[in-house]
Write a protein that holds these residues in place. Structure first.
Motif, mmCIF file in Angstrom:
data_model
loop_
_atom_site.group_PDB
_atom_site.id
_atom_site.type_symbol
_atom_site.label_atom_id
_atom_site.label_comp_id
_atom_site.label_asym_id
_atom_site.label_seq_id
_atom_site.Cartn_x
_atom_site.Cartn_y
_atom_site.Cartn_z
ATOM 1 N N LYS A 159 0.820 -1.207 0.000
ATOM 2 C CA LYS A 159 0.000 0.000 0.000
ATOM 3 C C LYS A 159 0.857 1.262 0.000
ATOM 4 O O LYS A 159 0.579 2.209 -0.740
ATOM 5 C CB LYS A 159 -0.915 -0.009 1.227
ATOM 6 C CG LYS A 159 -1.830 1.187 1.331
ATOM 7 C CD LYS A 159 -2.692 1.080 2.573
ATOM 8 C CE LYS A 159 -3.517 2.344 2.757
ATOM 9 N NZ LYS A 159 -4.190 2.364 4.045
ATOM 10 N N GLU A 160 1.893 1.290 0.815
ATOM 11 C CA GLU A 160 2.652 2.511 1.050
ATOM 12 C C GLU A 160 3.942 2.616 0.240
ATOM 13 O O GLU A 160 4.495 3.700 0.115
ATOM 14 C CB GLU A 160 3.012 2.623 2.545
ATOM 15 C CG GLU A 160 1.818 2.605 3.482
ATOM 16 C CD GLU A 160 0.964 3.847 3.388
ATOM 17 O OE1 GLU A 160 1.482 4.903 2.988
ATOM 18 O OE2 GLU A 160 -0.228 3.761 3.718
ATOM 19 N N GLY A 161 4.465 1.499 -0.248
ATOM 20 C CA GLY A 161 5.768 1.530 -0.926
ATOM 21 C C GLY A 161 6.890 1.394 0.089
ATOM 22 O O GLY A 161 6.731 0.756 1.117
ATOM 23 N N GLU A 162 8.031 2.007 -0.185
ATOM 24 C CA GLU A 162 9.182 1.923 0.716
ATOM 25 C C GLU A 162 8.905 2.657 2.019
ATOM 26 O O GLU A 162 8.419 3.780 2.018
ATOM 27 C CB GLU A 162 10.416 2.549 0.062
ATOM 28 C CG GLU A 162 10.920 1.802 -1.128
ATOM 29 C CD GLU A 162 12.134 2.490 -1.759
ATOM 30 O OE1 GLU A 162 12.669 3.462 -1.188
ATOM 31 O OE2 GLU A 162 12.535 2.036 -2.833
ATOM 32 N N LEU A 163 9.229 1.998 3.134
ATOM 33 C CA LEU A 163 9.077 2.599 4.458
ATOM 34 C C LEU A 163 10.216 2.140 5.347
ATOM 35 O O LEU A 163 10.786 1.067 5.129
ATOM 36 C CB LEU A 163 7.764 2.153 5.120
ATOM 37 C CG LEU A 163 6.448 2.634 4.537
ATOM 38 C CD1 LEU A 163 5.292 1.965 5.266
ATOM 39 C CD2 LEU A 163 6.332 4.137 4.655
ATOM 40 N N THR A 164 10.506 2.913 6.379
ATOM 41 C CA THR A 164 11.456 2.435 7.379
ATOM 42 C C THR A 164 10.762 1.379 8.236
ATOM 43 O O THR A 164 9.534 1.376 8.367
ATOM 44 C CB THR A 164 11.950 3.577 8.289
ATOM 45 O OG1 THR A 164 10.838 4.076 9.023
ATOM 46 C CG2 THR A 164 12.628 4.680 7.492
ATOM 47 N N ALA A 165 11.571 0.512 8.845
ATOM 48 C CA ALA A 165 11.006 -0.493 9.743
ATOM 49 C C ALA A 165 10.280 0.188 10.898
ATOM 50 O O ALA A 165 9.236 -0.281 11.350
ATOM 51 C CB ALA A 165 12.109 -1.409 10.256
ATOM 52 N N GLY A 166 10.818 1.321 11.357
ATOM 53 C CA GLY A 166 10.168 2.052 12.438
ATOM 54 C C GLY A 166 8.780 2.547 12.064
ATOM 55 O O GLY A 166 7.856 2.516 12.886
ATOM 56 N N HIS A 167 8.632 2.997 10.821
ATOM 57 C CA HIS A 167 7.322 3.474 10.365
ATOM 58 C C HIS A 167 6.346 2.295 10.256
ATOM 59 O O HIS A 167 5.170 2.413 10.620
ATOM 60 C CB HIS A 167 7.472 4.190 9.032
ATOM 61 C CG HIS A 167 6.275 5.001 8.653
ATOM 62 N ND1 HIS A 167 6.322 6.021 7.757
ATOM 63 C CD2 HIS A 167 4.976 4.939 9.042
ATOM 64 C CE1 HIS A 167 5.122 6.547 7.608
ATOM 65 N NE2 HIS A 167 4.292 5.895 8.382
ATOM 66 N N ILE A 168 6.828 1.162 9.756
ATOM 67 C CA ILE A 168 5.982 -0.042 9.686
ATOM 68 C C ILE A 168 5.526 -0.419 11.091
ATOM 69 O O ILE A 168 4.355 -0.731 11.321
ATOM 70 C CB ILE A 168 6.730 -1.202 9.007
ATOM 71 C CG1 ILE A 168 7.064 -0.858 7.553
ATOM 72 C CG2 ILE A 168 5.912 -2.492 9.084
ATOM 73 C CD1 ILE A 168 8.047 -1.812 6.892
ATOM 74 N N ALA A 169 6.478 -0.382 12.051
ATOM 75 C CA ALA A 169 6.147 -0.725 13.435
ATOM 76 C C ALA A 169 5.092 0.228 13.997
ATOM 77 O O ALA A 169 4.172 -0.196 14.704
ATOM 78 C CB ALA A 169 7.412 -0.696 14.300
ATOM 79 N N LYS A 170 5.212 1.507 13.678
ATOM 80 C CA LYS A 170 4.241 2.496 14.168
ATOM 81 C C LYS A 170 2.846 2.202 13.608
ATOM 82 O O LYS A 170 1.852 2.226 14.340
ATOM 83 C CB LYS A 170 4.690 3.898 13.756
ATOM 84 C CG LYS A 170 3.791 4.992 14.254
ATOM 85 C CD LYS A 170 4.283 6.364 13.829
ATOM 86 C CE LYS A 170 3.298 7.407 14.327
ATOM 87 N NZ LYS A 170 3.329 8.630 13.575
ATOM 88 N N ILE A 171 2.771 1.889 12.320
ATOM 89 C CA ILE A 171 1.479 1.582 11.698
ATOM 90 C C ILE A 171 0.860 0.340 12.331
ATOM 91 O O ILE A 171 -0.330 0.322 12.672
ATOM 92 C CB ILE A 171 1.644 1.399 10.171
ATOM 93 C CG1 ILE A 171 2.001 2.738 9.513
ATOM 94 C CG2 ILE A 171 0.369 0.814 9.559
ATOM 95 C CD1 ILE A 171 2.426 2.611 8.054
#
Length: 119
Positions: A18-30
């Protein structure tokens, strides 16, 4: 051959698709907001996806991107289901889906159109 993804891994993949490239931290936040996962859980699942070749990790900041498409994952899961539950027969799979009378008239028309377009 595709990659077998478990439900937890699919949660990570859905975000990347859905979002494309993300940091692992951003994935964790979501995932914390959506389903209450803690950071360690998310990082463990990302690591499993990397080990399977479904996700690539790169710098800076532990960025992640999907290496397989959602379509590829869906095709693999569908084939696995058909093999496991319907002796590998697509005909048996469709017969089971259609015999339940769970499709609306509109859905049946859409299926007919799809089949006609494949001819």
């Amino acid at each position: 051959m595709g990659i077998k993804l478990y439900d937890s891994e699919l949660k990570v993949m859905e975000i990347l698709w859905k979002e494309g490239e993300l940091t692992a931290g951003h994935i964790a936040k979501i995932l914390k907001e959506e389903i209450g996962w803690n950071r360690n859980t998310t990082y463990t699942v990302i690591k499993k996806c990397i080990e399977k070749g479904a996700v690539e990790r790169f710098e800076p900041k532990f960025r992640c991107r999907a290496l397989i498409s959602k379509k590829d994952a869906q095709e693999y899961e569908t084939e696995e289901l058909i093999d496991r539950m319907f002796e590998g027969s697509k005909k048996n799979f469709f017969a089971a889906m259609l015999s339940e009378n769970s499709l609306t008239a509109e859905e049946l028309e859409q299926l007919k159109d799809m089949v006609n377009q494949m001819k």
